[in-house]
Design a protein around this motif. Structure first.
Motif, PDB file in Angstrom:
ATOM      1  N   GLU A  69      -8.078  28.906-103.207  1.00 40.83           N
ATOM      2  CA  GLU A  69      -7.958  27.630-102.488  1.00 40.83           C
ATOM      3  C   GLU A  69      -9.101  26.679-102.814  1.00 40.83           C
ATOM      4  O   GLU A  69      -8.889  25.464-102.917  1.00 40.83           O
ATOM      5  N   ILE A  70     -10.310  27.201-102.995  1.00 37.24           N
ATOM      6  CA  ILE A  70     -11.424  26.337-103.422  1.00 37.24           C
ATOM      7  C   ILE A  70     -11.096  25.730-104.787  1.00 37.24           C
ATOM      8  O   ILE A  70     -11.398  24.561-105.050  1.00 37.24           O
ATOM      9  N   ALA A  71     -10.439  26.506-105.652  1.00 35.93           N
ATOM     10  CA  ALA A  71     -10.041  25.990-106.964  1.00 35.93           C
ATOM     11  C   ALA A  71      -9.086  24.802-106.818  1.00 35.93           C
ATOM     12  O   ALA A  71      -9.165  23.836-107.587  1.00 35.93           O
ATOM     13  N   PRO A  84       0.248  21.857-108.964  1.00 38.37           N
ATOM     14  CA  PRO A  84      -0.563  22.711-108.083  1.00 38.37           C
ATOM     15  C   PRO A  84      -1.148  23.953-108.766  1.00 38.37           C
ATOM     16  O   PRO A  84      -2.280  24.317-108.496  1.00 38.37           O
ATOM     17  N   HIS A  85      -0.384  24.604-109.633  1.00 38.22           N
ATOM     18  CA  HIS A  85      -0.883  25.793-110.324  1.00 38.22           C
ATOM     19  C   HIS A  85      -0.802  25.607-111.834  1.00 38.22           C
ATOM     20  O   HIS A  85      -0.536  26.537-112.571  1.00 38.22           O
ATOM     21  N   GLY A  86      -1.046  24.366-112.247  1.00 37.98           N
ATOM     22  CA  GLY A  86      -1.013  24.021-113.661  1.00 37.98           C
ATOM     23  C   GLY A  86      -2.281  24.440-114.392  1.00 37.98           C
ATOM     24  O   GLY A  86      -3.167  25.098-113.830  1.00 37.98           O
ATOM     25  N   GLN A  87      -2.388  24.007-115.639  1.00 38.03           N
ATOM     26  CA  GLN A  87      -3.499  24.432-116.490  1.00 38.03           C
ATOM     27  C   GLN A  87      -4.863  24.021-115.938  1.00 38.03           C
ATOM     28  O   GLN A  87      -5.826  24.765-116.038  1.00 38.03           O
ATOM     29  N   LYS A  90      -5.702  26.504-113.223  1.00 38.86           N
ATOM     30  CA  LYS A  90      -5.972  27.819-113.809  1.00 38.86           C
ATOM     31  C   LYS A  90      -7.376  27.880-114.394  1.00 38.86           C
ATOM     32  O   LYS A  90      -8.112  28.851-114.171  1.00 38.86           O
ATOM     33  N   THR A  91      -7.762  26.852-115.131  1.00 43.52           N
ATOM     34  CA  THR A  91      -9.086  26.821-115.756  1.00 43.52           C
ATOM     35  C   THR A  91     -10.190  26.805-114.700  1.00 43.52           C
ATOM     36  O   THR A  91     -11.173  27.544-114.803  1.00 43.52           O
ATOM     37  N   VAL A  92     -10.022  25.982-113.683  1.00 44.54           N
ATOM     38  CA  VAL A  92     -11.022  25.912-112.601  1.00 44.54           C
ATOM     39  C   VAL A  92     -11.105  27.253-111.872  1.00 44.54           C
ATOM     40  O   VAL A  92     -12.200  27.767-111.609  1.00 44.54           O
TER      41      VAL A  92
END
Length: 196
Positions: A69-71, A84-87, A90-92
């Motif tokens: 969630e912090i990401a 919302p759950h894109g690249q 994912k990287t973060v």
């Protein structure tokens, strides 16, 4: 805040998690169990950003959900509105998890599964069966069974509905809803009540 976090996450994770909460000015709210999610990130009408995490998670699930969630929060700050759950997310998320990928925080029974999941993280850790089982210690909640543990054609209850367990497809089980006679697909790590 540290004394609150100590109740919910592994001791070794408190300092780095607290650092992230302070750095990104996270408004963290610990809430009761929700069936549909472990946590969420949202922008409140006031403009303030809030993260919620369920209070019923074990320390390893709670920490992973918190960083997940912090990401979302950090991704929103850096990139604005993106998938919302894109690249970007994912990287973060991968970057934020690095300080927690050690045996002081996660036991060796979880670390390899967590590292594998983080290669391409999904919206929910529950979609990764191996990680989900490792996070739960390989044990279903008291009184329940994982669906893969119950025999073919067994009747079970899930969310107050009776089903009959069918055959396994590639990663999910076909289960017949005994009320409406429709077939539903269940993740193999779904927790159900076996009817004797």
């Amino acid at each position: 805040m540290a004394h609150i976090l100590e109740k919910y996450i592994p001791k070794a994770a408190v300092t780095p998690a607290l650092y992230l909460i302070k750095k990104y000015q996270i408004n963290l709210k610990i809430v009761g169990e929700r069936q549909s999610k472990h946590g969420d990130f949202r922008r409140l009408p006031s403009g303030e950003m809030q993260i919620t995490v369920n209070n019923n998670l074990n320390p390893y699930q709670f920490l992973l959900t918190l960083i997940h969630e912090i990401a979302h929060h950090v991704t929103y700050q850096k990139f604005g509105r993106v998938q919302p759950h894109g690249q970007e997310w994912k990287t973060v998320f991968q970057h934020l998890m690095i300080p927690f990928l050690n045996p002081e925080t996660y036991p060796l029974s979880i670390l390899p599964h967590l590292a594998n999941y983080l290669k391409n993280p999904k919206a929910s850790t529950d979609t990764d069966v191996n990680l989900s089982l490792a996070l739960r210690g390989g044990v279903a909640e008291s009184g329940k069974n994982f669906i893969f543990e119950i025999p073919l054609n067994s009747v079970f209850s899930f969310k107050n509905t009776l089903f009959k367990r069918g055959k396994k497809r590639r990663t999910r089980y076909e289960c017949l809803n005994l009320k409406n006679q429709r077939v539903y697909l269940f993740n193999q790590n779904a927790e159900v009540f076996l009817i004797e």
